[in-house]
Motif scaffolding. Structure first.
Motif, PDB file in Angstrom:
ATOM      1  N   SER A 108     -10.356  -1.742   3.394  1.00 42.96           N
ATOM      2  CA  SER A 108      -9.760  -2.263   5.343  1.00 42.96           C
ATOM      3  C   SER A 108      -9.425  -3.726   4.517  1.00 42.96           C
ATOM      4  CB  SER A 108     -10.890  -2.473   6.063  1.00 42.96           C
ATOM      5  OG  SER A 108     -11.616  -1.533   6.936  1.00 42.96           O
ATOM      6  N   HIS A 118       7.621   3.290   6.126  1.00 43.51           N
ATOM      7  CA  HIS A 118       6.387   4.666   5.210  1.00 43.51           C
ATOM      8  C   HIS A 118       7.624   5.608   5.346  1.00 43.51           C
ATOM      9  CE1 HIS A 118       5.776   4.817   9.763  1.00 43.51           C
ATOM     10  NE2 HIS A 118       4.145   4.364   9.134  1.00 43.51           N
ATOM     11  N   ARG A 174      -6.442  -0.146   7.132  1.00 43.33           N
ATOM     12  CA  ARG A 174      -8.307   1.017   6.918  1.00 43.33           C
ATOM     13  C   ARG A 174      -6.844   1.688   5.946  1.00 43.33           C
ATOM     14  NH1 ARG A 174      -9.118   0.946  12.424  1.00 43.33           N
ATOM     15  NH2 ARG A 174      -8.248   3.457  11.870  1.00 43.33           N
ATOM     16  N   THR A 175      -8.266   1.837   4.953  1.00 43.15           N
ATOM     17  CA  THR A 175      -7.176   2.313   4.028  1.00 43.15           C
ATOM     18  C   THR A 175      -7.952   3.334   3.007  1.00 43.15           C
ATOM     19  OG1 THR A 175      -7.154   1.313   1.940  1.00 43.15           O
ATOM     20  CG2 THR A 175      -5.521   0.424   3.288  1.00 43.15           C
ATOM     21  N   THR A 176      -8.154   4.250   1.987  1.00 43.83           N
ATOM     22  CA  THR A 176      -9.078   4.689   1.539  1.00 43.83           C
ATOM     23  C   THR A 176      -9.907   4.106   0.179  1.00 43.83           C
ATOM     24  OG1 THR A 176      -7.054   5.430   0.556  1.00 43.83           O
ATOM     25  CG2 THR A 176      -8.003   7.050   2.090  1.00 43.83           C
ATOM     26  N   VAL A 217       1.366  -1.243   0.240  1.00 40.88           N
ATOM     27  CA  VAL A 217      -0.010   0.173  -0.176  1.00 40.88           C
ATOM     28  C   VAL A 217       0.819   1.312  -0.259  1.00 40.88           C
ATOM     29  CG1 VAL A 217      -1.985   1.670   1.675  1.00 40.88           C
ATOM     30  CG2 VAL A 217      -1.374  -1.636   1.773  1.00 40.88           C
ATOM     31  N   THR A 264      -3.300   4.977  -3.217  1.00 43.33           N
ATOM     32  CA  THR A 264      -3.595   4.670  -1.817  1.00 43.33           C
ATOM     33  C   THR A 264      -3.303   5.072  -0.400  1.00 43.33           C
ATOM     34  OG1 THR A 264      -4.708   2.665  -3.156  1.00 43.33           O
ATOM     35  CG2 THR A 264      -4.636   2.495  -0.697  1.00 43.33           C
ATOM     36  N   PHE A 265      -4.006   5.675   0.486  1.00 44.81           N
ATOM     37  CA  PHE A 265      -3.232   6.503   1.669  1.00 44.81           C
ATOM     38  C   PHE A 265      -3.615   5.160   2.812  1.00 44.81           C
ATOM     39  CE2 PHE A 265      -2.886   9.643  -0.515  1.00 44.81           C
ATOM     40  CZ  PHE A 265      -2.676  10.702  -0.434  1.00 44.81           C
ATOM     41  N   ALA A 266      -3.026   4.913   3.242  1.00 50.40           N
ATOM     42  CA  ALA A 266      -3.444   4.027   4.936  1.00 50.40           C
ATOM     43  C   ALA A 266      -3.899   4.881   6.158  1.00 50.40           C
ATOM     44  CB  ALA A 266      -2.021   3.357   5.527  1.00 50.40           C
TER      45      ALA A 266
END
Length: 249
Positions: free
Chosen positions: A74, A84, A69-71, A10, A56-58
């Protein structure tokens, strides 16, 4: 190493494979971002057998549920690795909207675009390794560069005095103006220019400002997940395990 192990990666960025140190020496070479990227994220994912969720953001971690959970929804995990990195450490006097930070390919591309087509006047704030490299690269690309630092010499905290003197002489010889013992008090927009104000009451008018004021560990996900944190994510040195089971960093 184990192609049978399912891996989902991600990332908020496009996921291109590139050599990050090249970002501080690429402007003078006249290369484009597409040339710096050695492989697209999609191609690398196919080659490695990885599921890539780019752009995609966590947004959160639930250790009890073992869920990320991400944009884009989940995802359950058997093991979660937080890799990161770090983000630029911007002092309060440096507004994000007025300072370029060259910490990834997208930031470099933005600066390259802003400088394109003419010789610009650029202030680089911070004369550590990245600041000195960027100042040298910018001046070799034909721009007029002022390098500012709170220390009296470039790389002052890293080198012995004779080497600091040689570094300062080198910067001067290639056309970089070095201002040492200077603390920036603020930056404001003046039409198309940026006004860099110092605590000594001086003002420097430039076209662009680059902040090279160091990095700090990204803490948002770790703190939200309740991980032990002490200027960085605390891990077991032998296994890289964090304070929560099955989360590594």
């Amino acid at each position: 190493l184990d192609r049978e192990a399912p891996i989902t990666l991600v990332t908020a960025c496009p996921g291109e494979v590139y050599h990050k140190p090249e970002l501080s020496v690429a402007l003078s070479r006249g290369v484009e971002a597409s040339a710096l990227a050695r492989e697209s994220g999609a191609d690398a994912a196919r080659r490695l057998g990885v599921t890539l969720l780019n752009h995609t953001f966590a947004v959160g971690v639930s250790p009890a549920l073992k869920q990320l959970r991400t944009t884009r929804g989940s995802f359950p995990y058997r093991a979660l690795v937080l890799a990161h990195g770090a983000r630029p450490a911007l002092p309060a006097a440096l507004p994000e909207s007025l300072c370029w930070r060259i910490n990834h390919l997208q930031g470099w591309t933005g600066l390259q675009s802003a400088l394109h087509g003419a010789s610009r006047k650029v202030a680089v704030i911070g004369a550590g390794m990245i600041g000195c490299e960027l100042a040298e690269d910018l001046v070799q690309a034909g721009h007029r560069v002022t390098l500012l630092d709170r220390q009296k010499g470039p790389l002052d905290s890293l080198l012995p005095p004779p080497a600091v003197t040689r570094m300062r002489e080198h910067l001067n010889a290639i056309g970089v103006e070095f201002l040492g013992g200077v603390t920036v008090a603020g930056i404001e927009q003046r039409g198309a220019a940026h006004a860099v104000h110092t605590e000594h009451g001086h003002t420097l008018l430039v076209d662009q400002v680059v902040a090279a004021t160091g990095l700090i560990t990204e803490s948002r996900l770790a703190r939200q997940a309740g991980l032990a944190f002490d200027r960085g994510i605390v891990v077991d040195p032998a296994t890289l395990a964090t304070s929560e089971p099955d989360i590594y960093a």
